[in-house]
Design an enzyme around this catalytic site. Structure first.
Site, PDB file in Angstrom:
ATOM      1  CB  CYS A   8      -5.001  -8.703   1.665  1.00  0.00           C
ATOM      2  SG  CYS A   8      -3.411  -7.920   1.366  1.00  0.00           S
ATOM      3  CG  ASN A  11       0.856  -8.948  -1.798  1.00  0.00           C
ATOM      4  OD1 ASN A  11       1.684  -9.271  -2.655  1.00  0.00           O
ATOM      5  ND2 ASN A  11       0.869  -9.494  -0.606  1.00  0.00           N
ATOM      6  CB  CYS A  13      -1.898  -3.427   4.787  1.00  0.00           C
ATOM      7  SG  CYS A  13      -1.702  -1.759   4.141  1.00  0.00           S
ATOM      8  NE  ARG A  14      -6.377  -6.353   4.530  1.00  0.00           N
ATOM      9  CZ  ARG A  14      -7.523  -6.412   3.873  1.00  0.00           C
ATOM     10  NH1 ARG A  14      -8.608  -6.790   4.523  1.00  0.00           N
ATOM     11  NH2 ARG A  14      -7.596  -6.104   2.595  1.00  0.00           N
ATOM     12  CB  SER A  15      -1.652 -10.884   2.218  1.00  0.00           C
ATOM     13  OG  SER A  15      -1.308  -9.947   1.247  1.00  0.00           O
ATOM     14  CG  ASP A 118      -7.991  -2.642   3.619  1.00  0.00           C
ATOM     15  OD1 ASP A 118      -6.813  -2.357   3.940  1.00  0.00           O
ATOM     16  OD2 ASP A 118      -8.366  -2.735   2.437  1.00  0.00           O
TER      17      ASP A 118
HETATM   18  P1  4NP Z   1      -4.151  -4.583   2.005  1.00  0.00           P
HETATM   19  O1  4NP Z   1      -4.525  -3.036   2.126  1.00  0.00           O
HETATM   20  O2  4NP Z   1      -5.238  -5.186   1.145  1.00  0.00           O
HETATM   21  O3  4NP Z   1      -4.191  -5.067   3.414  1.00  0.00           O
HETATM   22  O4  4NP Z   1      -2.790  -4.617   1.379  1.00  0.00           O
HETATM   23  C1  4NP Z   1      -4.746  -2.219   1.018  1.00  0.00           C
HETATM   24  C2  4NP Z   1      -3.698  -1.606   0.387  1.00  0.00           C
HETATM   25  C3  4NP Z   1      -3.933  -0.773  -0.689  1.00  0.00           C
HETATM   26  C4  4NP Z   1      -5.219  -0.551  -1.130  1.00  0.00           C
HETATM   27  C5  4NP Z   1      -6.273  -1.190  -0.500  1.00  0.00           C
HETATM   28  C6  4NP Z   1      -6.031  -2.028   0.569  1.00  0.00           C
HETATM   29  N1  4NP Z   1      -5.487   0.331  -2.204  1.00  0.00           N
HETATM   30  O5  4NP Z   1      -6.662   0.555  -2.512  1.00  0.00           O
HETATM   31  O6  4NP Z   1      -4.545   0.833  -2.818  1.00  0.00           O
END
Ligand code: 4NP
Length: 150
Positions: A8, A11, A13-15, A118
């Site tokens: 994702c 790295n 939240c989702r993955s 997201d």
């Molecule tokens: P993820 O979520 O892609 O599911 O881990 C996010 C975590 C952090 C950020 C964006 C998405 N960020 O912009 O810091």
């Protein structure tokens, strides 16, 4: 050995949730597979998953608190059989990096190619249950369709 890398943006939240769900299936079915996750963005490298992902995983009897964020690298293409992304942006980013073995998790589990939303931009915990449910169904279906579980 079959290997799967979930990807994702951050790295955190989702993955990591997808990784935890797949690790849980690996344990349950005693599979000889390697599972990992990575992000296309560098901001959270070395950090544990976000609190809400740890909580929703715990609520479903899965511990992801030991996972740490890392950046995807070009060598991952040869190291992993399947690179499984959460949304269209991840897909486009990896194709631009030259990856070929990229799968979108929303194409599994009856989600008609939808992005996993997201949750970083969600308001509090709301929405994490839905993300978990979507990943629980789609990761299981992905592993079933790829004949890793029956
Ligand atoms: P993820 O979520 O892609 O599911 O881990 C996010 C975590 C952090 C950020 C964006 C998405 N960020 O912009 O810091």
């Amino acid at each position: 050995m079959t290997s799967i890398l979930f990807v994702c943006l951050g790295n955190i939240c989702r993955s990591p949730l997808a990784e935890g769900i797949a690790l849980n299936l690996k344990d349950k079915y005693d599979l000889n597979i390697e599972i990992d996750s990575a992000g296309t963005g560098h901001w959270h490298v070395g950090n544990p998953p976000c609190e809400n992902s740890i909580t929703v995983a715990n609520n479903n009897h899965i511990d992801i608190s030991h996972l740490r964020a890392r950046l995807i690298k070009k060598e991952d293409e040869n190291k992993f059989d399947y690179i499984v992304v959460m949304d269209e942006n991840n897909y486009t980013d990896l194709i631009a990096m030259g990856f070929k073995n990229v799968y979108k998790i929303g194409n599994y589990g009856g989600f008609e190619g939808a992005d996993v939303p997201d949750p970083y931009f969600f308001d509090g915990f709301e929405g994490f249950d839905k993300v978990f449910e979507m990943l629980d169904i789609s990761v299981r279906d992905f592993m079933y369709k790829e004949r890793l579980i029956s």
